[in-house]
Design an enzyme around this catalytic site. Structure first.
Site, PDB file in Angstrom:
ATOM      1  N   THR A 218       0.394   4.545   0.913  1.00 41.74           N
ATOM      2  CA  THR A 218       0.364   5.361   2.118  1.00 41.74           C
ATOM      3  C   THR A 218       0.708   4.524   3.333  1.00 41.74           C
ATOM      4  OG1 THR A 218      -1.369   6.720   1.121  1.00 41.74           O
ATOM      5  CG2 THR A 218      -1.029   6.942   3.487  1.00 41.74           C
TER       6      THR A 218
ATOM      7  N   ASP B 289      -1.687  -0.901   6.722  1.00 42.10           N
ATOM      8  CA  ASP B 289      -1.811  -0.341   8.060  1.00 42.10           C
ATOM      9  C   ASP B 289      -3.225   0.128   8.377  1.00 42.10           C
ATOM     10  OD1 ASP B 289      -1.942   1.807   6.366  1.00 42.10           O
ATOM     11  OD2 ASP B 289      -0.555   3.077   7.498  1.00 42.10           O
TER      12      ASP B 289
ATOM     13  N   ASP C 167       0.860  -1.167   0.000  1.00 48.38           N
ATOM     14  CA  ASP C 167       0.000   0.000   0.000  1.00 48.38           C
ATOM     15  C   ASP C 167       0.905   1.228   0.000  1.00 48.38           C
ATOM     16  OD1 ASP C 167      -2.188   1.617   0.096  1.00 48.38           O
ATOM     17  OD2 ASP C 167      -2.460   1.454   2.257  1.00 48.38           O
TER      18      ASP C 167
END
Length: 799
Positions: free
Chosen positions: A321, A550, A319
């Site tokens: 970000t 996250d 991912d």
């Protein structure tokens, strides 16, 4: 919030009043005295079992094993009928059991610390005030507060709900978020996707669904491991081999030996080396040392096989970000498109204030646009990764939305091109828009562009270069604008970043999706459900997939991937489903995890080669001696000496040595392809040397056994040298050290007497040396031919 509060529906999402008018409408929660009463009654969120074994169970599991029983019985027989020196192998029971017990107790401590580190604090309302407590301190009747990303710790009934959506996929398997309103039940193990609220706990501890999840998650598991599965297969086969071969050997020794005591000792000497007693131990040590090494790097491995799986990974999904870029962003510009700047700033400030729990993007905007204008919220839509926008209606100020430019602005909008141009530079662009009604977000009037600069993690480029060198394909999967993601990926040198794909244009058919995934590396505007589909599509192509994340939008993909890797600062939901947690959020830790996994895999395979070579030569030698009717060529002490110098000591050192070779599938057949011919070569060299010496009328049994010991040591030593390839100075030094050890034992009179070695017939010993060298050369040729034929078959299959 009361049940009579007005509720409006926006495109299938339930929204309600975002702020209570006064604190009087909120339940004050339990008092401290009520909490104490419930704890005293045991009405607290603690389970009766911790999911692990007690100290007594650990002792029994490590002492009362099948192999300990066999080795223990043989040890007793030797102590009755033989010399104490022949009982040295009995130390294996003590050492194996002691290390196993210490290892599991250590693992229990590590898991306990991990459970504490991984606990997400729970916000509750007590005595009218919000406070944070551990999940295990929640009591029955507690008022638990919820916000985006929170994992629900206990079962309960909702008292308040603000645009609340809950993901129950871990409970039901359904991936779509479930809208929750006042009066609905929520279950532990689910988590909040968007919105907020509060509920009263109706089931805690053993009575809640969480108890089942905790029992499953807290076990010290070594399941789903190719190494463990393969080793268990070997142990099962060996168990069935020992009994018939042992019976045959015992009968032959009773016929060949001149006393019952010698027959018993000879039988024991033949059976003991068949048992690979140290193989499971070495494997466990290698795994555990790997986990502890990673722990020192702030990388928590929640299951031991996770180390092994990441070593096999050939596709890593990231991912953007929080992985490639820092989760914290900076507001670069508020570009006003219509109206005045102060009005735009007030609208942005009001939208931020309307969010019950602002996400990192909102927090970054708030740092650049401080201040709440004090507008009164009448309706709201909380942000979610599925919508990619949030909004609110304000008394006297109209309705405002803020979200992704390519979601809120049509391609015909005059401001869309400017937003896309900024995104292509790697910037994150949001649109502040005004709408007549929150239902009509698709017709937002663009008021301003909110431009955010993303911080590239300093370790990202070097880490990505490492994976490229190791042949691991990188797939950047993000919910952000595809052009923005592509710009960031291109700046980091990811192949194919110049051709990013907007996931909204992807096919839904899994086979077609898999083809696109094979040829592209950067994907933007990916929904949470699509991330899960990406993982499945890659797995359908035979890839071993790791997924990092996250946020709550990553949970489904983390759960389905072969290996889920969560960031320590991520949501409790992501950490709960991931097998590896990077506690310091450092993406640079992943190469260390891969390297540790490769070290464990390759070194355990080396150790397995050694132990199973010993098993095969022991079985083959016992059969040859049994059929020939000869006294067994070894005393147990001879077997102990050879095992220590060619297997035990070097195996332990090899299991912990550095090793960065790429992991390969096929552990069981590869070990068999080495251990079977190596074992047969050792048995043939030993039996041939012993048979010739036995038929020499000028030689006695002690000299014959010494000749056999020399032949077995030399061929086993060559097997060790082959296992240690590719040779380095350290590995070559290890082999030479074992040669020096054997030479020292034979040169020192005391040790020579203790091991009952007597090289009184140099002619027989030279013959043994020649036979050993010949069998070593033959073994090398056989293994070379096997590899050559294997390469040819691979080439043919590709053609």
């Amino acid at each position: 919030m009361c049940a009579q509060c007005p509720i409006r529906r926006h495109h299938g999402y339930v929204d309600s009043i975002a702020r209570a008018e006064t604190q009087d409408t909120l339940s004050p929660g339990l008092t401290s005295a009520e909490v104490a009463e419930r704890i005293a009654r045991g009405e607290v969120n603690r389970t009766s079992k911790d999911g692990g074994r007690t100290f007594g169970q650990i002792l029994r599991a490590n002492l009362l094993t099948r192999f300990n029983a066999i080795v223990g019985a043989l040890f007793v027989l030797v102590m009755i009928f033989g010399a104490p020196q022949d009982g040295l192998f009995g130390l294996v029971i003590l050492v194996n059991s002691l290390i196993g017990i210490v290892q599991e107790l250590r693992a229990k401590q590590v898991l306990g610390r991990l459970a504490v580190l991984g606990q997400e604090p729970v916000r509750v309302r007590r005595d009218g005030a919000e406070t944070a407590i551990a999940p295990t301190d929640v009591v029955l009747g507690e008022v638990v507060l919820l916000g985006t990303g929170d994992r629900i710790p206990v079962d309960g009934v909702l008292d308040e709900a603000t645009a609340l959506e809950v993901d129950e996929s871990l409970l039901t398997g359904e991936s779509d978020p479930v809208v929750k309103v006042v009066g609905d039940t929520v279950k532990s193990g689910s988590f909040v996707v968007s919105g907020g609220g509060a509920f009263t706990a109706t089931a805690v501890g053993d009575g809640s669904y969480a108890a089942q999840l905790v029992q499953e998650a807290s076990r010290f598991s070594m399941a789903k491991s190719e190494l463990q599965t393969g080793i268990n297969k070997f142990l099962g086969y060996i168990t069935w081999l020992i009994l018939p071969v042992g019976v045959l050997l015992a009968i032959s020794q009773l016929n060949a030996a001149d006393s019952f005591a010698k027959a018993v000792v000879g039988s024991v000497a033949g059976v003991v080396p068949m048992i690979p007693e140290g193989l499971v131990l070495m494997t466990s040590i290698a795994f555990t040392v790997g986990v502890l090494r990673l722990g020192r790097r702030r990388t928590m491995v929640q299951e031991l096989p996770a180390v092994e799986v990441l070593a096999r990974v050939d596709v890593l999904c990231l991912d953007k970000t929080g992985t490639l870029t820092d989760a914290t962003m900076d507001l670069k510009e508020l570009r006003v498109l219509s109206g005045d700047e102060q009005g735009a700033r007030d609208a942005v400030g009001a939208l931020i204030a309307a969010e019950p729990r602002p996400n990192p993007t909102m927090q970054a905007i708030a740092r650049g646009v401080p201040g709440d204008p004090g507008w009164t919220v009448t309706d709201s839509v909380a942000f979610s990764s599925a919508r990619k926008w949030s909004g609110a209606s304000f008394a006297g100020q109209g309705s405002w939305v803020m979200g992704a430019a390519d979601v809120l602005l049509s391609t015909e909008d005059a401001h869309r091109a400017g937003a896309d141009e900024l995104a292509s530079q790697g910037l994150r662009v949001l649109v502040l828009g005004k709408v007549g009604d929150l239902n009509d977000f698709e017709h937002a009037e663009a008021v301003a562009l909110v431009v955010l600069a993303q911080r590239i993690r300093p370790e990202a480029e070097q880490t990505l270069r490492y994976f490229a060198e190791q042949g691991v394909a990188i797939k950047v999967i993000s919910g952000d604008n595809a052009a923005s993601v592509g710009a960031v990926a291109a700046g980091l040198g990811i192949p194919g970043a110049q051709d990013p794909v907007d996931a909204r244009t992807l096919p839904t058919d899994r086979a077609e999706l898999a083809e696109v995934m094979e040829t592209h590396s950067v994907f933007g505007r990916v929904s949470p459900q699509q991330k899960r589909e990406f993982v499945a599509a890659l797995q359908s192509k035979g890839h071993v997939v790791a997924m990092t994340g996250d946020g709550v939008n990553d949970v489904l993909a983390l759960k389905d991937a072969d290996l889920g890797v969560a960031m320590g600062s991520g949501s409790g939901a992501t950490r709960s489903v991931a097998k590896v947690v990077l506690m310091d959020d450092s993406f640079a830790s992943l190469p260390h995890v891969v390297a540790e996994g490769r070290r464990v895999l390759n070194n355990v395979e080396r150790v397995a080669n050694l132990f199973l070579t010993k098993t095969f030569y022991s079985v083959a030698l016992a059969l040859l001696i049994g059929v020939a009717g000869l006294p067994f060529p070894f005393l147990p002490r001879h077997v102990t000496l050879i095992g220590a110098l060619t297997i035990g000591i070097p195996g332990f050192l090899l299991a912990l040595a550095p090793n960065t070779e790429r992991a390969r599938p096929g552990f069981v057949p590869r070990v068999l392809r080495f251990a079977v011919p190596a074992g047969l070569a050792c048995a043939a060299a030993t039996f041939g040397s012993y048979w010739l010496a036995y038929n020499n009328p000028g030689s006695d049994l002690t000299a014959n056994q010494s000749t056999a010991t020399l032949a077995l040591f030399l061929t086993s030593l060559w097997a060790l040298a082959l296992v240690a390839r590719p040779w380095t100075w350290l590995r070559a030094g290890l082999v030479l050290l074992m040669v020096a050890g054997f030479a020292l034992v034979t040169a020192v009179p005391w040790s020579r007497d203790q091991f009952q070695l007597n090289f009184a017939n140099p002619g027989d010993d030279l013959v043994a040396l020649g036979i050993a060298v010949g069998m070593a050369a033959l073994l090398t040729l056989v293994l070379w031919l096997e590899r050559w034929l294997g390469r040819r078959s691979q080439v043919a299959s590709r053609v």
